[in-house]
Enzyme design. Structure first.
Site, PDB file in Angstrom:
ATOM      1  N   LYS A 117      -1.858  92.540  55.947  1.00 20.83           N
ATOM      2  CA  LYS A 117      -3.290  92.810  55.704  1.00 20.83           C
ATOM      3  C   LYS A 117      -4.130  92.289  56.887  1.00 20.83           C
ATOM      4  O   LYS A 117      -3.676  92.332  58.020  1.00 20.83           O
ATOM      5  CB  LYS A 117      -3.736  92.229  54.359  1.00 20.83           C
ATOM      6  CG  LYS A 117      -2.809  92.671  53.225  1.00 20.83           C
ATOM      7  CD  LYS A 117      -3.362  92.403  51.860  1.00 20.83           C
ATOM      8  CE  LYS A 117      -2.349  92.864  50.808  1.00 20.83           C
ATOM      9  NZ  LYS A 117      -2.842  92.769  49.452  1.00 20.83           N
ATOM     10  N   GLU A 143       2.196 100.066  43.307  1.00 18.44           N
ATOM     11  CA  GLU A 143       1.489  98.782  43.308  1.00 18.44           C
ATOM     12  C   GLU A 143       0.344  98.842  42.298  1.00 18.44           C
ATOM     13  O   GLU A 143      -0.745  99.343  42.613  1.00 18.44           O
ATOM     14  CB  GLU A 143       0.913  98.500  44.697  1.00 18.44           C
ATOM     15  CG  GLU A 143       1.967  98.407  45.780  1.00 18.44           C
ATOM     16  CD  GLU A 143       1.453  97.610  46.964  1.00 18.44           C
ATOM     17  OE1 GLU A 143       2.028  96.546  47.236  1.00 18.44           O
ATOM     18  OE2 GLU A 143       0.466  98.033  47.591  1.00 18.44           O
ATOM     19  N   SER A 183       2.044  90.861  43.832  1.00 18.45           N
ATOM     20  CA  SER A 183       2.428  89.479  43.511  1.00 18.45           C
ATOM     21  C   SER A 183       3.937  89.269  43.458  1.00 18.45           C
ATOM     22  O   SER A 183       4.436  88.473  42.662  1.00 18.45           O
ATOM     23  CB  SER A 183       1.762  89.015  42.203  1.00 18.45           C
ATOM     24  OG  SER A 183       0.349  89.014  42.360  1.00 18.45           O
ATOM     25  N   GLU A 225      -6.284  98.797  48.547  1.00 19.43           N
ATOM     26  CA  GLU A 225      -7.499  98.292  49.201  1.00 19.43           C
ATOM     27  C   GLU A 225      -8.197  99.404  49.987  1.00 19.43           C
ATOM     28  O   GLU A 225      -9.419  99.429  50.088  1.00 19.43           O
ATOM     29  CB  GLU A 225      -7.141  97.087  50.073  1.00 19.43           C
ATOM     30  CG  GLU A 225      -6.867  95.859  49.198  1.00 19.43           C
ATOM     31  CD  GLU A 225      -5.767  94.941  49.689  1.00 19.43           C
ATOM     32  OE1 GLU A 225      -5.458  94.940  50.891  1.00 19.43           O
ATOM     33  OE2 GLU A 225      -5.190  94.220  48.836  1.00 19.43           O
ATOM     34  N   GLY A 248      -2.380  90.571  44.650  1.00 19.34           N
ATOM     35  CA  GLY A 248      -3.113  89.372  45.051  1.00 19.34           C
ATOM     36  C   GLY A 248      -3.574  88.509  43.888  1.00 19.34           C
ATOM     37  O   GLY A 248      -4.366  87.601  44.062  1.00 19.34           O
ATOM     38  N   HIS A 285      -3.017 102.538  50.466  1.00 17.29           N
ATOM     39  CA  HIS A 285      -2.976 101.202  49.858  1.00 17.29           C
ATOM     40  C   HIS A 285      -4.209 101.038  48.956  1.00 17.29           C
ATOM     41  O   HIS A 285      -5.278 101.548  49.275  1.00 17.29           O
ATOM     42  CB  HIS A 285      -2.944 100.118  50.943  1.00 17.29           C
ATOM     43  CG  HIS A 285      -2.727  98.764  50.354  1.00 17.29           C
ATOM     44  ND1 HIS A 285      -3.759  98.023  49.819  1.00 17.29           N
ATOM     45  CD2 HIS A 285      -1.599  98.044  50.155  1.00 17.29           C
ATOM     46  CE1 HIS A 285      -3.260  96.888  49.333  1.00 17.29           C
ATOM     47  NE2 HIS A 285      -1.954  96.879  49.526  1.00 17.29           N
TER      48      HIS A 285
HETATM   49  P1  PGA Z   1       0.409  90.785  47.110  1.00 18.13           P
HETATM   50  O1  PGA Z   1      -0.015  92.160  47.853  1.00 18.13           O
HETATM   51  O2  PGA Z   1       1.898  90.646  47.259  1.00 18.13           O
HETATM   52  O3  PGA Z   1      -0.360  89.713  47.813  1.00 18.13           O
HETATM   53  O4  PGA Z   1       0.017  90.944  45.669  1.00 18.13           O
HETATM   54  C1  PGA Z   1       0.801  93.297  47.795  1.00 18.13           C
HETATM   55  C2  PGA Z   1       0.158  94.426  48.557  1.00 18.13           C
HETATM   56  O5  PGA Z   1      -1.059  94.580  48.519  1.00 18.13           O
HETATM   57  O6  PGA Z   1       0.868  95.198  49.239  1.00 18.13           O
END
Ligand code: PGA
Length: 252
Positions: free
Chosen positions: A12, A167, A212, A97, A173, A95
């Site tokens: 990220k 995901e 996570s 985000e 996160g 993704h």
């Molecule tokens: P995370 O993120 O393992 O921190 O939950 C995964 C991702 O966004 O690919």
């Protein structure tokens, strides 16, 4: 055909140049601990080349976190997959985000998949539902909609360069991963959808779980029959935990 697991680190918008180099060196030094698993890292754009230098010939794949959909031109601030083709092997598309902070539509994500494949790279298409979509029973429908748009123009001959990452947005996160059962259920649904669209070739596309993932839960998640490894955020920022997760993928 057996599916080789992938453990991919999504860094990220983290790491300084020094941190990125140190992390890449730490991973490069430990690849011998991980057998039969494909490793990949997705650093921030400016660290792609320095990280590539540190990874050397270890076989760890390199990826970009985003791209634009055109080969070149007046698109200030954007990065072409054709430029990335000289630097790395993979690009993330969609993704959560990108979808939810930057408003990327299903259609734009599909165009990014197309551009990535046209440039000769592997596209890692990320899909996943929001918490309220899961609570209202719509999770599978949402993921199928994202798959349909993301892969609308993909033909069977390109599938070897497609990876899907499931995901769930509520697990990213948060420290709250999906249960192994929930991860398995969705990854199986994704595989079934892929088989429906592409036949046997679709069923062999690798489906990763992300959200996570940690050294504590990786073995149980990756032990599920339709989970072919993971896309790891926070726990990929330390070589020790990233390698521990990769070892879990190698041992299940
Ligand atoms: P995370 O993120 O393992 O921190 O939950 C995964 C991702 O966004 O690919």
């Amino acid at each position: 055909m057996s599916r080789k697991p992938i453990v991919a680190g999504n860094w990220k918008m983290n790491t300084t140049l020094d941190e990125a180099r140190t992390l890449a060196e730490g991973i490069a030094a430990r690849t011998a601990d991980v057998d039969g698993v494909e490793l990949a890292v997705f650093p921030p754009f400016p660290w792609l080349v320095p990280v590539r230098e540190r990874l050397g010939d270890t076989g760890v794949q390199l990826g970009a976190q985003n791209c634009y959909i055109k080969e070149s031109g007046a698109f200030t601030g954007e990065v072409s997959p054709w430029a990335l083709a000289g630097v790395c092997q993979m690009i993330l598309a969609g993704h959560s985000e990108r979808r939810h902070i930057f408003g990327e539509s299903d259609e734009l994500v599909g165009q990014k998949v197309d551009a990535t494949l046209s440039a000769g790279l592997t596209s890692v298409l990320c899909v996943g539902e929001l918490l309220d979509e899961r609570e209202s029973g719509d999770a599978i429908a949402v993921v199928e909609r994202q798959l349909a748009a993301g892969l609308a123009n993909v033909t069977t001959d390109l599938l070897q360069r497609v990876v899907i990452a499931y995901e769930p947005v509520w697990a990213i996160g948060t420290g709250v991963a999906a249960t192994p059962n929930d991860a398995q259920e969705m990854c199986a649904a994704i595989r079934q959808w892929m088989a429906g669209k592409f036949g046997d070739d679709g069923a062999t596309v690798r489906v990763l779980y992300g959200g996570s993932v940690s050294p504590d839960n990786a073995a149980e998640l990756f032990g599920q029959s339709d989970v072919d490894g993971g896309l790891v955020g926070g726990a990929s920022l330390k070589a020790d935990s990233f390698i521990a997760i990769a070892v879990a993928a190698a041992t299940v």
